[in-house]
Write a protein that holds these residues in place. Structure first.
Motif, mmCIF file in Angstrom:
data_model
loop_
_atom_site.group_PDB
_atom_site.id
_atom_site.type_symbol
_atom_site.label_atom_id
_atom_site.label_comp_id
_atom_site.label_asym_id
_atom_site.label_seq_id
_atom_site.Cartn_x
_atom_site.Cartn_y
_atom_site.Cartn_z
ATOM 1 N N VAL A 198 0.831 -1.198 0.000
ATOM 2 C CA VAL A 198 0.000 0.000 0.000
ATOM 3 C C VAL A 198 0.870 1.253 0.000
ATOM 4 O O VAL A 198 0.562 2.239 -0.685
ATOM 5 C CB VAL A 198 -0.969 -0.020 1.209
ATOM 6 C CG1 VAL A 198 -1.658 1.321 1.390
ATOM 7 C CG2 VAL A 198 -2.009 -1.116 1.022
ATOM 8 N N LEU A 199 1.972 1.239 0.734
ATOM 9 C CA LEU A 199 2.845 2.414 0.772
ATOM 10 C C LEU A 199 3.587 2.644 -0.540
ATOM 11 O O LEU A 199 3.909 3.785 -0.871
ATOM 12 C CB LEU A 199 3.851 2.281 1.920
ATOM 13 C CG LEU A 199 3.294 2.468 3.324
ATOM 14 C CD1 LEU A 199 4.385 2.240 4.362
ATOM 15 C CD2 LEU A 199 2.693 3.853 3.482
ATOM 16 N N ILE A 200 3.857 1.582 -1.263
ATOM 17 C CA ILE A 200 4.555 1.722 -2.543
ATOM 18 C C ILE A 200 3.656 2.363 -3.598
ATOM 19 O O ILE A 200 4.129 3.082 -4.478
ATOM 20 C CB ILE A 200 5.061 0.343 -3.026
ATOM 21 C CG1 ILE A 200 6.234 -0.102 -2.175
ATOM 22 C CG2 ILE A 200 5.469 0.369 -4.485
ATOM 23 C CD1 ILE A 200 6.707 -1.501 -2.474
ATOM 24 N N GLN A 201 2.370 2.140 -3.526
ATOM 25 C CA GLN A 201 1.456 2.633 -4.561
ATOM 26 C C GLN A 201 1.455 4.147 -4.611
ATOM 27 O O GLN A 201 1.590 4.822 -3.597
ATOM 28 C CB GLN A 201 0.037 2.127 -4.298
ATOM 29 C CG GLN A 201 -0.101 0.646 -4.496
ATOM 30 C CD GLN A 201 -1.517 0.172 -4.276
ATOM 31 O OE1 GLN A 201 -2.438 0.959 -4.301
ATOM 32 N NE2 GLN A 201 -1.677 -1.106 -4.054
ATOM 33 N N SER A 208 -0.305 7.528 -4.826
ATOM 34 C CA SER A 208 -1.613 8.095 -4.537
ATOM 35 C C SER A 208 -1.814 9.345 -5.380
ATOM 36 O O SER A 208 -0.960 9.725 -6.163
ATOM 37 C CB SER A 208 -1.716 8.437 -3.048
ATOM 38 O OG SER A 208 -0.800 9.458 -2.732
ATOM 39 N N GLU A 209 -2.941 10.009 -5.183
ATOM 40 C CA GLU A 209 -3.207 11.228 -5.940
ATOM 41 C C GLU A 209 -2.202 12.318 -5.603
ATOM 42 O O GLU A 209 -1.849 13.126 -6.433
ATOM 43 C CB GLU A 209 -4.629 11.721 -5.659
ATOM 44 C CG GLU A 209 -5.689 10.791 -6.204
ATOM 45 C CD GLU A 209 -7.074 11.283 -5.882
ATOM 46 O OE1 GLU A 209 -7.228 12.467 -5.534
ATOM 47 O OE2 GLU A 209 -8.006 10.476 -5.968
ATOM 48 N N GLY A 210 -1.742 12.359 -4.370
ATOM 49 C CA GLY A 210 -0.772 13.365 -3.954
ATOM 50 C C GLY A 210 0.656 12.956 -4.230
ATOM 51 O O GLY A 210 1.576 13.676 -3.902
ATOM 52 N N GLY A 211 0.893 11.796 -4.780
ATOM 53 C CA GLY A 211 2.236 11.357 -5.095
ATOM 54 C C GLY A 211 2.712 10.234 -4.202
ATOM 55 O O GLY A 211 3.434 9.356 -4.633
ATOM 56 N N GLY A 212 2.311 10.243 -2.936
ATOM 57 C CA GLY A 212 2.714 9.189 -2.002
ATOM 58 C C GLY A 212 4.218 9.065 -1.936
ATOM 59 O O GLY A 212 4.944 10.046 -1.991
ATOM 60 N N LEU A 213 4.709 7.866 -1.798
ATOM 61 C CA LEU A 213 6.144 7.646 -1.835
ATOM 62 C C LEU A 213 6.659 7.661 -3.270
ATOM 63 O O LEU A 213 7.837 7.884 -3.498
ATOM 64 C CB LEU A 213 6.497 6.313 -1.169
ATOM 65 C CG LEU A 213 6.257 6.230 0.340
ATOM 66 C CD1 LEU A 213 6.590 4.835 0.837
ATOM 67 C CD2 LEU A 213 7.083 7.256 1.078
ATOM 68 N N GLY A 214 5.790 7.413 -4.203
ATOM 69 C CA GLY A 214 6.159 7.507 -5.608
ATOM 70 C C GLY A 214 7.091 6.419 -6.084
ATOM 71 O O GLY A 214 7.706 6.558 -7.127
ATOM 72 N N GLY A 240 6.273 3.509 -7.082
ATOM 73 C CA GLY A 240 5.642 2.737 -8.140
ATOM 74 C C GLY A 240 5.664 3.418 -9.496
ATOM 75 O O GLY A 240 5.033 2.963 -10.429
ATOM 76 N N SER A 241 6.382 4.495 -9.663
ATOM 77 C CA SER A 241 6.412 5.183 -10.957
ATOM 78 C C SER A 241 7.437 4.522 -11.870
ATOM 79 O O SER A 241 8.250 3.710 -11.444
ATOM 80 C CB SER A 241 6.754 6.660 -10.762
ATOM 81 O OG SER A 241 8.066 6.772 -10.270
ATOM 82 N N THR A 242 7.443 4.923 -13.130
ATOM 83 C CA THR A 242 8.380 4.346 -14.097
ATOM 84 C C THR A 242 9.797 4.790 -13.803
ATOM 85 O O THR A 242 10.737 4.105 -14.166
ATOM 86 C CB THR A 242 7.996 4.752 -15.531
ATOM 87 O OG1 THR A 242 7.953 6.169 -15.616
ATOM 88 C CG2 THR A 242 6.676 4.169 -15.927
ATOM 89 N N LEU A 280 -0.259 -4.192 -11.419
ATOM 90 C CA LEU A 280 0.397 -5.216 -10.630
ATOM 91 C C LEU A 280 0.237 -4.933 -9.140
ATOM 92 O O LEU A 280 -0.084 -5.832 -8.362
ATOM 93 C CB LEU A 280 1.881 -5.290 -10.989
ATOM 94 C CG LEU A 280 2.718 -6.270 -10.156
ATOM 95 C CD1 LEU A 280 2.293 -7.699 -10.444
ATOM 96 C CD2 LEU A 280 4.190 -6.070 -10.438
ATOM 97 N N LEU A 281 0.425 -3.700 -8.722
ATOM 98 C CA LEU A 281 0.295 -3.348 -7.310
ATOM 99 C C LEU A 281 -1.152 -3.469 -6.833
ATOM 100 O O LEU A 281 -1.403 -3.868 -5.697
ATOM 101 C CB LEU A 281 0.829 -1.932 -7.066
ATOM 102 C CG LEU A 281 2.352 -1.784 -7.173
ATOM 103 C CD1 LEU A 281 2.747 -0.320 -7.051
ATOM 104 C CD2 LEU A 281 3.037 -2.623 -6.130
ATOM 105 N N THR A 282 -2.094 -3.125 -7.705
ATOM 106 C CA THR A 282 -3.502 -3.252 -7.335
ATOM 107 C C THR A 282 -3.876 -4.716 -7.144
ATOM 108 O O THR A 282 -4.552 -5.075 -6.171
ATOM 109 C CB THR A 282 -4.395 -2.624 -8.420
ATOM 110 O OG1 THR A 282 -4.015 -1.257 -8.574
ATOM 111 C CG2 THR A 282 -5.859 -2.695 -8.052
#
Length: 115
Positions: free
Chosen positions: A20-23, A25-31, A33-35, A50-52
Motif C-alpha cells: 500500500v505504501l509503494i502505490q 496516490s493522488e498526492g504522489g505518495g512515496l512515488g 511505483g512510478s516508471t 500489478l500493485l492493485t
C-alpha cells in the motif's frame, strides 16, 4: 499450528502495508511505483495494475487468515490461551464452614385470629 498461522499473518500484514505504501496516490505518495523508480521494467500503468492485484490478493489472504485464527480460538476462553489473562489468586486461608440457618420456634398452641 496457531503459532505458524500467526507468523504467516504477521508476514502478510507487513507485505500488505508495504504494498500500500509503494502505490502512488493522488498526492504522489512515496512515488516508488512510478516508471522512474522501476526503470524500464514496466510501464506506469502495468505497475499500477500489478500493485492493485497484489494488494487485492494480500487483502484476501489477510481476511482468510484473520477468520481462520478467530475460528481456531473460538472456544478457548477458559483453557488459558489468553496471554493477557491473570492467573487466579491463591487463597491462604481455609474456607469458612457454612452453618444451618436458625429458624424461629414453631407455635404449639391453637391459632387465635386477631381482629
Amino acid at each position: 499450528m496457531t503459532s505458524f498461522l500467526l507468523i504467516l499473518h504477521l508476514l502478510v500484514t507487513l507485505a500488505l502495508i508495504g504494498t500500500v505504501l509503494i502505490q502512488r496516490s493522488e498526492g504522489g505518495g512515496l512515488g516508488i511505483g512510478s516508471t522512474q523508480g522501476m526503470g524500464s521494467f514496466m510501464s506506469g500503468r502495468g505497475t499500477a495494475n500489478l500493485l492493485t492485484r497484489t494488494t487485492s490478493v494480500l487483502a484476501a489472504i489477510f481476511m482468510v487468515l484473520s477468520l481462520t485464527l478467530a475460528v481456531l480460538n473460538r472456544g478457548t476462553a477458559g483453557v488459558g490461551r489468553d496471554i493477557l489473562a491473570q492467573p487466579p489468586a491463591a487463597t491462604t486461608h481455609a474456607p469458612v464452614p457454612v452453618s444451618k440457618p436458625v429458624l424461629p420456634p414453631k407455635p404449639t398452641g391453637p391459632m387465635v385470629p386477631t381482629h
